[in-house]
Scaffold this motif. Structure first.
Motif, PDB file in Angstrom:
ATOM      1  N   ALA A 236      18.558  42.672  33.455  1.00  0.00           N
ATOM      2  CA  ALA A 236      17.152  42.933  33.120  1.00  0.00           C
ATOM      3  C   ALA A 236      16.843  44.428  33.083  1.00  0.00           C
ATOM      4  N   THR A 237      17.427  45.194  33.978  1.00  0.00           N
ATOM      5  CA  THR A 237      17.195  46.643  33.995  1.00  0.00           C
ATOM      6  C   THR A 237      17.717  47.281  32.711  1.00  0.00           C
ATOM      7  N   LYS A 238      18.917  46.898  32.308  1.00  0.00           N
ATOM      8  CA  LYS A 238      19.501  47.433  31.072  1.00  0.00           C
ATOM      9  C   LYS A 238      18.644  47.044  29.875  1.00  0.00           C
ATOM     10  N   ALA A 239      18.200  45.793  29.839  1.00  0.00           N
ATOM     11  CA  ALA A 239      17.355  45.324  28.737  1.00  0.00           C
ATOM     12  C   ALA A 239      16.072  46.154  28.652  1.00  0.00           C
ATOM     13  N   LYS A 240      15.457  46.445  29.786  1.00  0.00           N
ATOM     14  CA  LYS A 240      14.224  47.254  29.793  1.00  0.00           C
ATOM     15  C   LYS A 240      14.472  48.654  29.255  1.00  0.00           C
ATOM     16  N   LEU A 241      15.595  49.257  29.646  1.00  0.00           N
ATOM     17  CA  LEU A 241      15.927  50.591  29.148  1.00  0.00           C
ATOM     18  C   LEU A 241      16.136  50.580  27.637  1.00  0.00           C
ATOM     19  N   ILE A 242      16.804  49.557  27.141  1.00  0.00           N
ATOM     20  CA  ILE A 242      17.033  49.439  25.696  1.00  0.00           C
ATOM     21  C   ILE A 242      15.703  49.260  24.970  1.00  0.00           C
TER      22      ILE A 242
END
Length: 119
Positions: free
Chosen positions: A70-76
């Motif tokens: 989820a953290t990576k998705a938010k950054l993307i």
């Protein structure tokens, strides 16, 4: 350069070729904004697609796509917002994952997961 960086670069090149063969147009590679990077930005018809590429050589810790949390998705998504603003894009967008597993015999298992962040 670290071996994992070489694998990642190989995976991104492999994913770009895979998507080109499927009729996508490559818009950008390794787009950086703020603290994030989008591996590939592609388009097809009137759709802009932000693609995260995950490449692994084994599944002992899970499939490659399972490493997009989820953290990576938010950054993307944050980087995508900046790209959309800069490009003045007014049509639909989507977030995909291309999962690449390089097998010991040299073959590859490629999975294209469309609309990956809505699941």
């Amino acid at each position: 350069m670290a071996q994992h960086n070489d694998l990642g670069r190989w995976g991104e090149t492999t994913a770009a070729s895979f998507l080109l063969e499927k009729g996508f147009k490559i818009i950008a590679k390794n787009y950086r904004s703020w603290q994030s990077e989008i591996d590939l930005i592609v388009s097809k018809d009137d759709l802009l697609i932000f693609v995260e590429v995950k490449t692994r050589t084994g599944t002992a810790f899970g499939m490659p796509e399972e490493f997009v949390n989820a953290t990576k998705a938010k950054l993307i998504m944050r980087a995508a917002e900046q790209y959309i603003f800069d490009a003045d894009w007014e049509n639909d967008v989507r977030f995909d994952i291309v999962s690449i597993l390089r097998l010991p015999d040299g073959s590859t298992d490629i999975r294209h997961i469309e609309d990956a962040f809505s699941r």
